[in-house]
Enzyme design. Structure first.
Site, PDB file in Angstrom:
ATOM      1  N   THR A 136      39.896 -26.693  -7.334  1.00  0.00           N
ATOM      2  CA  THR A 136      40.386 -25.465  -7.974  1.00  0.00           C
ATOM      3  C   THR A 136      41.087 -24.586  -6.943  1.00  0.00           C
ATOM      4  O   THR A 136      42.228 -24.151  -7.143  1.00  0.00           O
ATOM      5  CB  THR A 136      39.219 -24.710  -8.637  1.00  0.00           C
ATOM      6  OG1 THR A 136      38.653 -25.569  -9.619  1.00  0.00           O
ATOM      7  CG2 THR A 136      39.675 -23.425  -9.285  1.00  0.00           C
TER       8      THR A 136
ATOM      9  N   LYS B 143      45.880 -24.906 -20.731  1.00  0.00           N
ATOM     10  CA  LYS B 143      45.900 -25.312 -19.318  1.00  0.00           C
ATOM     11  C   LYS B 143      46.285 -26.791 -19.180  1.00  0.00           C
ATOM     12  O   LYS B 143      47.135 -27.144 -18.370  1.00  0.00           O
ATOM     13  CB  LYS B 143      44.503 -25.064 -18.726  1.00  0.00           C
ATOM     14  CG  LYS B 143      44.509 -24.873 -17.251  1.00  0.00           C
ATOM     15  CD  LYS B 143      43.118 -24.602 -16.716  1.00  0.00           C
ATOM     16  CE  LYS B 143      42.636 -23.192 -16.947  1.00  0.00           C
ATOM     17  NZ  LYS B 143      41.381 -22.891 -16.258  1.00  0.00           N
TER      18      LYS B 143
ATOM     19  N   LYS C 153      35.515 -27.149 -25.126  1.00  0.00           N
ATOM     20  CA  LYS C 153      34.504 -26.497 -24.283  1.00  0.00           C
ATOM     21  C   LYS C 153      33.153 -26.637 -24.969  1.00  0.00           C
ATOM     22  O   LYS C 153      33.069 -26.722 -26.196  1.00  0.00           O
ATOM     23  CB  LYS C 153      34.834 -25.006 -24.113  1.00  0.00           C
ATOM     24  CG  LYS C 153      34.220 -24.397 -22.887  1.00  0.00           C
ATOM     25  CD  LYS C 153      35.029 -24.760 -21.658  1.00  0.00           C
ATOM     26  CE  LYS C 153      34.486 -24.143 -20.399  1.00  0.00           C
ATOM     27  NZ  LYS C 153      35.388 -24.396 -19.267  1.00  0.00           N
TER      28      LYS C 153
ATOM     29  N   LYS D 198      39.205 -31.917 -23.525  1.00  0.00           N
ATOM     30  CA  LYS D 198      38.720 -31.872 -22.132  1.00  0.00           C
ATOM     31  C   LYS D 198      38.190 -30.481 -21.882  1.00  0.00           C
ATOM     32  O   LYS D 198      38.879 -29.488 -22.124  1.00  0.00           O
ATOM     33  CB  LYS D 198      39.891 -32.155 -21.171  1.00  0.00           C
ATOM     34  CG  LYS D 198      39.443 -32.243 -19.729  1.00  0.00           C
ATOM     35  CD  LYS D 198      38.959 -33.633 -19.396  1.00  0.00           C
ATOM     36  CE  LYS D 198      38.116 -33.696 -18.147  1.00  0.00           C
ATOM     37  NZ  LYS D 198      36.696 -33.329 -18.315  1.00  0.00           N
TER      38      LYS D 198
ATOM     39  N   SER E  22      39.887 -33.456 -12.437  1.00  0.00           N
ATOM     40  CA  SER E  22      39.031 -34.063 -13.474  1.00  0.00           C
ATOM     41  C   SER E  22      39.787 -35.177 -14.187  1.00  0.00           C
ATOM     42  O   SER E  22      39.228 -36.230 -14.500  1.00  0.00           O
ATOM     43  CB  SER E  22      38.635 -33.023 -14.524  1.00  0.00           C
ATOM     44  OG  SER E  22      37.579 -32.256 -14.058  1.00  0.00           O
TER      45      SER E  22
ATOM     46  N   ASN F 154      32.216 -21.051  -4.992  1.00  0.00           N
ATOM     47  CA  ASN F 154      32.925 -22.320  -4.907  1.00  0.00           C
ATOM     48  C   ASN F 154      34.438 -22.107  -4.738  1.00  0.00           C
ATOM     49  O   ASN F 154      35.041 -22.590  -3.771  1.00  0.00           O
ATOM     50  CB  ASN F 154      32.604 -23.103  -6.193  1.00  0.00           C
ATOM     51  CG  ASN F 154      33.158 -24.493  -6.163  1.00  0.00           C
ATOM     52  OD1 ASN F 154      34.077 -24.773  -5.414  1.00  0.00           O
ATOM     53  ND2 ASN F 154      32.608 -25.363  -6.969  1.00  0.00           N
TER      54      ASN F 154
END
Ligand code: NAD
Length: 412
Positions: free
Chosen positions: A192, A96, A108, A72, A353, A222
């Site tokens: 987040t 994480k 990633k 992920k 997510s 953001n």
């Protein structure tokens, strides 16, 4: 093909793992499994630009670890993308997802371009090309991408369309960060900051009068702007915020609604340098303010050995990835300044997510309230676990988070 000895990846994280190994926090087996990425993909593929010329696009995908489930991690478009950076970020994602107990590994991706230099049609070709190159290594149970720096829900839409065309499938769960119409989750855009906010609310739950708590936030994008809004709505005194142009300060508290409307209310986003209802200070001064909570929400490496002696905040919540250098962190520990590490503080994004992926697989759509309740539960559970291990073993919160995540990956 790369062999494990040919490439140097994850310099900073490897240093941190080596450090905690040296201190006896993790053992040799833990060290071994996390030293190298599981899979590295690199491609140089052509696209035809609007002027008919061919351009070669360099792209990467790293699956760092998949012990706990499919990979992920986002895909970033940036001119400085390289294998080291992508691997480092994939490594952090592995920790994480493990820390907040998701059934995912870490991955990633990146494309080495400056998106400003390409038209929308060209960006679509680049995005679709990326999926074509790595398609057989993606899938809801293999590796699930998402947006990152400079990638948007629209780009996720092109990618999912390409994936479904190639595979003949009709799955939404191939990618997250989609628009709501295209199968995205409620609450993803604010998740987040929301995760970090829930942690602060838990941390300061004994304090009834939140006005007493002074906060400075670096970055008003953001993550930072949403955090500023959430905190002010709960009564915290947000004394300073910043962007790349300047920082603004009012010791009695900024009017965040007014600042937000100034920056985002018009047709075009405004820079804080033009905001006249508060005192201007530098970004360096913002970091050194005497506040209860400092929230770095812009860049990595902003608290360094040079400025750490001037840091006066009592608590630092790392909404940005890696805002504190390894050397500076030692000094913060000596000064008894608590750091809530990025691994935990900004995990809200990947948690939602996961909810998006889960909703897609179950063909469900959860309400915003449902999403936020589940987010709160999951992040607070992880936070309490980190506090418990840190307390029991006299570790910093970061070291405790590393230990929990690494042992989870190794199924201990
Ligand atoms: P963003 O691009 O929306 O906002 C970044 C903000 O930082 C902007 O206000 C920008 O002006 C400011 N900034 C840039 N350079 C600066 C400088 N030199 N000094 C001060 N401010 C500067 O980005 P974002 O999505 O808010 O992400 C911010 C940080 O949070 C990044 O480190 C990112 O990796 C991390 N993060 C974000 C998410 C997410 O879901 N958005 C998830 C996890 C981690």
């Amino acid at each position: 093909m790369y062999s494990k000895d040919e490439i140097v990846v994850c310099k900073k994280s490897k240093l941190e793992i080596q450090n905690i190994f040296n201190q006896g926090i993790i053992d040799r087996d833990d060290l071994k499994i996390l030293k190298h990425p599981r899979r590295i993909l690199c491609a140089n593929y052509p696209i035809i630009k609007d002027n008919g010329e061919q351009e070669i696009i360099t792209a990467f995908r790293v699956l760092y670890n998949n012990n706990l489930g499919p990979g992920k991690g986002g895909i970033r478009f940036h001119p400085s993308v390289d294998l080291d950076e992508v691997s480092e970020l994939a490594f952090i994602m592995s920790l994480k997802t493990a820390l907040v107990d998701l059934p995912f590994g870490g991955a990633k991706g990146g494309i080495r371009i400056d998106p400003k230099e390409f038209s929308k049609t060209e960006l679509e070709k680049i995005s679709r090309g990326y999926v074509r190159e790595f398609c057989k290594y993606f899938g809801p149970q293999i590796d699930v991408p998402a947006p990152d720096v400079n990638t948007t829900p629209e780009i996720m839409g092109w990618m999912i369309d390409e994936y479904n065309k190639i595979t003949g499938e009709n799955t939404k769960a191939f990618i997250t960060g989609k628009t709501i119409e295209n199968g995205g989750s409620e609450g993803r855009d604010k998740s987040t900051a929301m995760g970090g906010f829930y942690i602060l609310q838990e941390e300061y739950k004994e304090i009834q009068d939140k006005l007493k708590l002074k906060v400075a936030i670096q970055g008003f994008g953001n993550a930072g702007s949403v955090m500023a809004n959430l905190l002010q709505a709960e009564g915290y005194t947000v004394v300073a915020v910043s962007d790349s142009s300047t920082a603004i300060y009012n010791e009695r508290g900024l009017d965040i609604e007014d600042v937000f409307n100034y920056v985002y209310g018009g047709d075009k986003k405004q820079r804080l340098i033009g905001y006249s209802n508060a005192k201007q200070i530098s970004n360096e001064e913002l970091l050194e303010l005497d506040v209860d909570i400092l929230v770095p929400a812009a860049l990595g490496g902003v608290i360094t050995i040079q400025n750490v002696k001037n840091i006066k905040a009592k608590n630092i919540l790392e909404l940005a990835n890696g805002p504190i250098t390894v050397e500076a962190e030692h000094v913060l520990e000596e000064k008894n300044i608590q750091v809530i590490p990025d691994l935990l503080a900004n995990a809200g994004g990947v948690i939602v997510s996961y909810f998006e992926w889960d909703q897609n697989l179950k063909e469900e759509h959860w309400s915003l309230e449902d999403v936020n309740n589940k987010l709160k539960d999951r992040i607070i559970t992880a936070y309490k676990k980190v506090l418990e291990v840190a307390g029991k073993e006299s570790l910093s919160l970061r070291k405790a988070a590393y230990k929990i995540a690494i042992q989870k990956i190794n199924k201990k």
